[in-house]
Each structure stands twice: as C-alpha cells, then as structure tokens.
Design an enzyme around this catalytic site. Structure first.
Site, mmCIF file in Angstrom:
data_model
loop_
_atom_site.group_PDB
_atom_site.id
_atom_site.type_symbol
_atom_site.label_atom_id
_atom_site.label_comp_id
_atom_site.label_asym_id
_atom_site.label_seq_id
_atom_site.Cartn_x
_atom_site.Cartn_y
_atom_site.Cartn_z
ATOM 1 N N CYS A 1 33.796 41.847 24.290
ATOM 2 C CA CYS A 1 34.766 42.810 24.054
ATOM 3 C C CYS A 1 35.088 43.396 22.870
ATOM 4 C CB CYS A 1 36.282 42.327 24.300
ATOM 5 S SG CYS A 1 36.584 40.694 23.620
ATOM 6 N N GLU B 1 44.448 40.528 27.207
ATOM 7 C CA GLU B 1 43.216 40.900 26.485
ATOM 8 C C GLU B 1 42.169 41.672 27.019
ATOM 9 O OE1 GLU B 1 42.823 39.327 23.075
ATOM 10 O OE2 GLU B 1 44.882 38.827 23.144
#
Lengths: 483, 478
Positions: free
Chosen positions: A249, A214
C-alpha cells in the site's frame, strides 16, 4: 450463507461472554497474550516464511524484515508501554468545578473485528491484534483468503499461543466476511481497498460501530534533480520492488520528475534494477510473484493498454504460469490511461515528466489523497513546500516506505486512503475508549448555581467564569445568602 | 444548492485561505466579539426556541462558547506546531514529526436543545484546525437557526464559513455531497443515516449521540447536596432535554424513601408549588416531543408510579418536574431515552446490583455515581463503560476543556472540546526526514545471508550492527 452466519454468531457470542467475564482486562492477561504472539513469531519463523513463500513467493529476507521483525517489535513496544498506557492520565481540573479531580481513563471497546489483507498477510493480521489485545479487547481475526497458506497457518498457530477464548480466527471468503460484518462489533479494523472499505463502513453504520480503514491510493514520488541520484534510485527501487514486488500500500506508485532530469533518473534506475535482480528478473529469487491470476491479468491489462504499451522503457517481461512480472518502467504515459487512474499495486512504475518540478504538486493534488507521498531533494525549500502542499497519510523526504517502522509515527490514511491510524501507542488508542472521569466531593457547594435563578446569582457566576478570585470565594462561601 | 456551497468552499480551501494562523485567529476573535455584542439576541433566540432561562443561556451556552473560543485562541499556536517524535534506529539517521493539517471542507450538523453551543463549539474546532465549514443548524430551533444565518456572515469570513438552513430535504442534500469530515450531534437513528451517507465517500465522522444517563445513588452520601446536584443537572439543564442530563436513578430499596423525600423538598425550593409557573424551567421544544413525553407518563404501566409532579400544560408546552418510583423495566420510560423532565427511580436490594443493571443497557453518553465509598467509586469507574462519568456531581465534565467529550457504542464516536476539537478536525500526518548519508547497503537486493544477519542485528537494536550497516557491510563491488 447460513453456515457462515451461524459461525459468525457463535464466534461473537463466545467472545462477548469472555469479555463480559472480565478475562481480557488485567494487565497480566494482556502481557501474557503479547508474549505468546512474540513467542509464536520467534519459534515459528520458518513456518511463517514458508507460508509467505507459498502465498506470494515472498523472499525470506522480506518475510523477516517486513513482517516477522515488525510483529516482534510491535509486541515488545506494547509490552514495554502497557502499564503506562493503562494508567489513567490526570488532567487539570477547571476552576469551574473546584474542587475536583479530572482524569482520562482508557477502557477497552469490547469485542473487535480485524479484517486483514493478502499482501502482508502475517503482519497486517497480527499488528492490529497486538493493539486490540494491549487495549484489553477480545478479537476476531478474518485473515485474507487470497493468501490461503498464511490464513491456515494463523488458524493453526494462534490457538496454540494465545487465549482461544478471547482471540478467534474465522477463515473464509466473501460469504464468511459478510456474515461477520452483519454482526454488532465494538470496532472494525479493515485493511484493503476503498471499494470494500465503503462496504465495511456501511455495515458498521447499522450498529454505530467505529471503524479504522487502512486503504490505498497512488503513492507519488517526486524526484528533483538536486539529489544523490544513485542513493535515491536504490531507495525508490527498494521501496517499490523490494516491497512484495510493488504489491504494498505504501510502495511508490509513480514518479514525477523534470523532462530534463528524466533520462538520468531512468538510467540510474535501470542500473540499480540490474544490480538488484540481474539480467533476467523473472529468474530472481528476490522478487515476490504476483499473488494470483486475477491480479496478474489486471497488471498485464494496465501494461498492454494502447498508448501505454509503447511507453515501456525497461522490463515488461512476464510469465503467466509462474505469475511473475518483471520490474517495468514506463515513460510519459497519458494521464488518463488506466495505469495513471488506478492504484497499480504491482511492479510497474510510470515516470511522468513536467517542465518545472513545482508542477508536480498540482498534479498530485489533482488526485485523491494517497496513503504515502515521497520526495527526493536536497532543496530544503522544496521539502518544506512539499510538506505543506501535499496531504497524505504519511510522507518521507529522501526515502520510501520506511516510516512504517517507526512506532512513534501514526500509520494511517486520509481521505480516500483511509481513516484512523495505528502502530505504537496509536494501536492502543485505536482500540480504546478514552473515558473522561471527573470526581468531586460533597464539601464546598456553590449555591449560586441553583434555582431559583436571580440576577445576583448570575452576577456571581459571571464573575467566577471570568476567573474573578473574589467572586469564586463568594460563590464558595454560599453567596448570595438566602438560597 | 448543497453542491454549490460545497464547491465554493472547496475553492476557498484550495486557495489556502483557511491555512494561516492569522486567518484562524481572526475568525475566532470575531466569534468572541459576536458572542459578546449579541448576547441579548442570543438569549432572546434561545428563549423563543425553548423558553430557556437567561441564566442557563448564559451559563450553558454563551459562556461555554466564549470559553471555547478563548481556549482555542490561546492553544492554537502550540497545537499547529509539528510534534517531534523519536526517530527509529532502523532509519538512522533521520528525524520524525507529526504534522497537523486540516481535513479540508467539513459539515457540522447541530442539534436543537443547545442550539447555540452545539453549533459554535464544533465550528470553533473546525476553524482552529484550518478547515472551511458548513453549519447546518437544527430547524427545530428556528429562532437560533435564523440568528446564525443572519449573524455569522456579519462576523466571519463568508467565503469559508457558511450556514445552510433547512429541514430533512436540505440535510439530505448536504449529506449527498463529499465532505472531508461530518460532525453530527443528535440521535442514533439519524446518526446511522449520517454514517451510511459518509461511507459512500469514505468520509470520517464524529457522532455525538445520546443514551440513558444513569445516576446511581448510594446511601453513604450527603443527601441534600447530592439531590441538589442531581436536580440542577436534570431540570436545570433545559428541563431534562440535554444529552447528559440524568435519565434515571438507581438506589437501594431502603434508601429510596429518603431520596424521594429530599428530591421533593429540593424541587419545591427550586421551582415553587406550581412549577408550570416557574420562569426557571425551559419548556418542551415542540408539540411532537410534548406528546412523546406525556405519553411516557400516561402509559398505564407507569401512571400509578408517579410520586411527584406529572402536571402538564399543552398550550404552553410545559411539563413539570416529574418523579416516578419503581416503574417496570419494560415500560417505554425505561427503554427509550427520556430527554425531558421525567425522572424514574429504580430500586435494588444491594447498591452493587446497580452496576450490572447499567451495563445491561447500551453504553450511555454519561454515567453518574453519588457515594463516599471509595470501593464503589473504583468499581464504577473500572466497570461501567460510558462516554464520560462523574462521581458526586452531574453534567459538569463538559465544562472542562482538558476532558474529551464524546460517546462510546450507541452514544457515539469521536470526541471534542479543548484540544480534542482541534484534533477532531485535523489529520495527523507522519513525516520522516532523511538525508542521503547513512546508506545501509544491507537493505538492498540481492538478498544474502550476510545481509540478513546484519539487518537482524540492526533491528534488534544492536549498535554494532548499526555501525556495520552504515559502514556498508557486507562489502560489495560498487
């Protein structure tokens, strides 16, 4: 390095033994662990908030809404669906293997390694663990050392709430992480940046260990003029500075809008920012600080670059001692500036302008695929075009960040923003092997399948394959005779 | 060369050529035509490369490739449709869906043992998912490799689907480029190299590898049927050179004599008194593998354990079906993947011990059990990790397009066949759609206790909290 290796080997050895004993397999064990995590998130809310405040000056509202509540819903979703997920899934058995029964059975991979990140240090540690446990694995968690209060808290709390023989924490920095990566795991789940992502995958390759990475990227926000501007500005601001002060993110990284609309957008953003954080944002309790001086300096460098620093149209204040940087807007920075080449991961928001809104697609596609992409527009054709032309981990129309709260949507990247996904069922799947199982009985033999091969047998089999019912019956009756 | 190919395919992909359903369907239909029109040429190439019997070429390669095309053609329209999913209360009102999009430009590295199928099958998935493709066929099956290089450009869109032939240097060159996915079929040593190369570019991979596929044979079976099925799954699959062919058998000491006896009878029925003369057995692919296999049985530790077969013809690269009984567990035969016509039989006291033995080795691509005993079946399925498994037969699961085909642990990662092929080459993009209504002011700074209370209620699924939030509580001056 030696001590780190010894610790890593010991943790792994213990977990392998626990897994081999079958402890993690029963639904009852998995549910008990999940309820333990749920209790931990509920009973220890104050302690968790305090750790997040220590590590990031994260406001309690964000700590609750973005980390604790998401962990709790993740647990509850897994508890609710566990039995369903664990049940083998029947699938059609083909005519070729008649009679037979086919199913897909989910089984745990074994012993998995979860390496967490510093920006949502509680959520990004626990959320993957929930998936790993639901799928029946034993887990080692390596929390980020850049969020040390949360790391210690997890090391302290987890053993009190979950089965320590199957869920272990290894704290530490680069040496400890490297020592862990050298071991053979059945899966590695990493959240962080692309540079370390490559290192993780390279280590995994040595043992043929599958990975979920990720990662990040520059999440673009296209803002069309056909919008409810005030709502759009609030949602952008909330997704940017309301998410760990841009250190997320999926935070908007930069905006693209038309030259003609930019002034209005800027104006609206400034108004919203003042409403959210007051006239002196450095004093607001509702903004996370920058995590450490490394990142503080990195962000200052981005702002101070020549040809960028004069593009600041709002904000720009910072306090090195408090590690605080105020929400900062920049207009039309050069596309080859560092702030437009690197993932910002902070409270700086460049606005790039184009002549026509459609030009924004080409610009975004000239960059690597981001973890998330956003567009604000009422124009359904533009929405459709956006969805078709932009590849990203996930995307939202007319909002930012919130897609991660939907457990029915897979959360993960593509290209440079990562591989694999999780959340909801996808978390269970990320840590499972889907085993094909075909079961037959001894009755009904298809003689045509066996040597010696003859043209007659081939003819029958060809017809069976074409779905010819007569041929099937012939085959099953043992034709051609004589074999 | 590889760089040029990658660049051209990227341009074609960027131009959007591979996206429309019509283009994808046209390529798949062309592949069906190619398989039908060139069946004789394909069989001939497989015969040249492996002395593969026509029956096997048809059954195991040609028909499966055709079926895969047709399954994709049939399913594609529904596969490309976005999948609507429930929208969360926390983003009310909103709609959510999962959209499949192509990864972009993908590299497929094929294997030598099913050189036609293992090239076409992944290519079908890549095309159905809308990608541009490079296929690197195995140079160890040169006739089939050349056939692809010649045929594919005649049937499919050459600007988006290319063949690159060659050996290690060409493959290395390809692996240095940046791909959006790499699909590799082969062995674990090269699998590691592929994954490490992919890591440099954060390229996801599917690795279809191998392992030692065990066959547990209980005494509670229809022995004759079991043995036929084992034999056809072993020697009837490219003479044992198949990733899912039985590698070794485990049975009880008491049952072994009957099993061996039955095997001998079946083998003689299948391949005659002199199997080296039988047309129904593939040869060994090349002298390197021939040496490897003959070394395995000439090993002093096992040479005296041969109970059937053992004949070999170096000139013809032929090895007869060979059965061994009770080889030492530390012999090479029991530590390496055999991938040939040699079948060791191990014996245990109680059949349950076989499960522990299988689990002491790395996870295989396939595991098999022959028994009528339901308890043993359940034990096997629950406690033996493997890519896939069959009860009371061998190898067939790969023919079912509803079952994912792939390994776990040392036998690989990722899977394909049927819709799994489409998924393998797709990115599942989450899409959340909102309008501008439904503003929940409680979400915005400045954060207050009141707002938090409403948010808590909302998150806990409280309908009242939702209404309050949407009505703009707590009230604020605008």
């Amino acid at each position: 390095m030696e001590a780190a290796t010894v610790a890593a080997e010991a943790a792994l050895g213990q977990l392998r033994a626990s897994f081999a004993s079958g402890r993690t397999r029963p639904a009852a064990w998995r549910a008990a662990q999940l309820r333990g995590v749920l209790r931990m998130a509920t009973e220890m809310e104050a302690e968790i908030c305090a750790a997040l405040r220590a590590d990031l000056a994260k406001p309690c509202t964000e700590a609750y809404v973005h980390e604790i509540s998401l962990v709790k819903s993740s647990c509850m979703f897994a508890l609710k669906n566990l039995k369903k997920w664990m049940k083998p899934k029947k699938v059609p058995a083909g005519v070729l293997t008649f009679p037979s029964a086919a199913r897909i059975a989910a089984e745990p991979l074994g012993v998995v390694l979860v390496i967490s990140a510093w920006n949502y240090p509680f959520l990004l540690a626990i959320d993957p663990i929930i998936g790993a446990i639901a799928a029946g694995n034993a887990v080692v968690l390596k929390p980020s050392e850049i969020a040390p209060a949360t790391s210690s808290l997890l090391a302290n709390l987890l053993p009190r709430f979950v089965d320590g023989s199957c869920v272990r924490i290894v704290e530490g920095g680069v040496p400890e992480t490297t020592a862990l990566l050298e071991q053979k795991w059945d899966k590695i789940f990493y959240t962080g940046n692309g540079k370390v992502g490559r290192i993780v995958m390279n280590f995994a390759a040595k043992h043929l260990t599958p990975v979920v990475l990720e990662l990040g990227g520059k999440c673009p926000v296209i803002v069309d003029s056909n919008v409810d501007l005030h709502v759009a500005a609030k949602r952008i601001a909330s997704g940017k500075w309301g998410c760990n002060n841009g250190q997320a993110c999926i935070s908007p990284d930069f905006i693209i809008t038309t030259k003609s609309f930019a002034p209005k957008l800027l104006d609206s953003l400034k108004k919203v920012l003042e409403k959210f954080y007051g006239k002196d944002p450095l004093l607001s309790a509702d903004l996370s600080r920058i995590v450490n001086s490394n990142h503080f300096n990195r962000l200052r460098r981005l702002m101070d670059e020549e040809m960028v620093s004069d593009k600041i149209v709002f904000g720009g204040q910072s306090d090195q001692q408090e590690l605080k940087i105020a929400p900062t807007l920049l207009l039309d920075v050069p596309l080859d500036s560092a702030i437009m080449k690197e993932e910002i991961f902070g409270p700086l928001l460049p606005i790039i302008t184009v002549d026509k809104i459609h030009e924004s697609f080409a610009l975004i596609n000239s960059m690597t695929k981001p973890l998330a992409a956003y567009i604000f527009t009422k124009n359904s054709r533009l929405q459709h075009q956006f969805e078709r032309s932009i590849s990203a981990g996930g995307m939202i129309i007319n909002d930012t960040s919130v897609h991660l709260t939907n457990p029915h949507l897979p959360f993960g990247g593509v290209g440079e923003s990562g591989m694999g996904a999780y959340h909801g069922t996808f978390s269970f799947d990320a840590f499972s092997h889907k085993k094909a199982v075909l079961a037959r009985s001894f009755g009904i033999e298809t003689k045509a399948r066996y040597p010696p091969y003859t043209p007659a047998k081939l003819k029958i089999l060809k017809s069976v394959l074409k779905g010819n019912l007569v041929a099937m019956i012939q085959a099953v009756l043992g034709c051609p005779r004589g074999a | 060369m590889a760089e040029e190919v990658a660049r051209e395919l990227r341009a074609s992909f960027k131009a959007g050529r591979t996206r429309p359903a019509e283009w994808r369907a046209a390529q798949l239909r062309a592949l069906v035509r190619m398989i039908e029109e060139k069946e004789a040429d394909i069989s001939a190439a497989l015969h040249a490369d492996l002395a593969k019997p026509t029956m096997e070429s048809y059954l195991h390669e040609i028909s499966l490739a055709k079926a895969a095309c047709k399954f994709a053609l049939k399913g594609m329209n529904s596969w490309v449709k976005p999948e609507k999913v429930p929208a969360a209360i926390t983003t009310f009102p909103s709609s959510a869906q999962i959209v499949s999009e192509p990864l972009g430009v993908v590299l497929i590295i094929s294997a030598w043992n099913y050189p036609f199928l293992l090239s076409i099958d992944p290519v079908i998935g890549a095309i159905a998912a809308g990608n541009a493709v490079v296929l690197k066929p195995s140079e160890i099956a040169p006739a089939t490799s050349s056939l692809f290089a010649k045929l594919l450009p005649e049937y499919v869109d050459n600007s988006c689907i290319k063949v690159v032939e060659g050996g290690v240097p060409e493959t290395t060159d390809l692996l240095e480029q940046k791909w959006d996915k790499i699909f590799y079929t082969g062995n674990g040593t090269v699998g590691r190299i592929v994954m490490a190369a992919a890591a440099k570019h954060l390229t996801p991979v599917a690795l279809e590898l191998g392992g030692k596929c065990p066959v547990i044979v209980d005494s509670d079976v229809d022995l004759h049927v079991a043995v036929k099925r084992i034999a056809v799954g072993k020697w009837g699959c490219n003479n044992g050179q198949a990733c899912i062919a039985p590698d070794y058998i485990i049975t009880t000491k008491s049952f072994a004599p009957q099993l061996v006896d039955s095997l001998k009878r079946v083998l003689e029925r299948f391949y005659g008194q002199d199997p080296l003369q039988s047309e129904d057995l593939s040869r060994i692919v090349n002298s390197k593998h021939f040496q490897r296999l003959t070394n395995l049985i000439e090993d002093k530790k096992v040479a005296d354990k041969i109970v059937y077969g053992g004949q070999a013809d170096e000139k013809q690269l032929k090895i007869a079906p060979t059965v061994l009984l009770d080889v030492p567990l530390d012999s090479e035969l029991m530590t390496e993947e055999i991938f040939g016509p040699i079948l060791p039989i191990l014996t245990v006291e109680k059949i349950e011990e076989s499960i522990d033995f299988v689990n002491s080795k790395t996870k295989p691509l396939a595991a098999y059990l022959f028994t009528k005993n339901k308890k043993l079946q359940d034990n096997f399925v629950s406690n033996v990790p493997a890519g896939g498994m069959l009860v009371n037969d061998v190898a067939l699961h790969l023919a079912n397009p509803h079952l994912p085909f792939g390994g776990v642990g040392d036998s690989g990662m990722g899977s394909y066949h049927g819709k799994f092929s489409f998924d393998c080459f797709s990115h599942k993009k989450a899409v959340l759609i909102r309008g501008f209504g439904g503003e929940a002011t409680a979400r915005y700074p400045p954060y207050t206790q009141e707002k938090q209370k409403i948010l808590r209620g909302l998150i806990n699924g409280s309908f009242i909290a939702l209404i309050l939030a949407l009505l703009g509580f707590p009230r604020e001056k605008r």
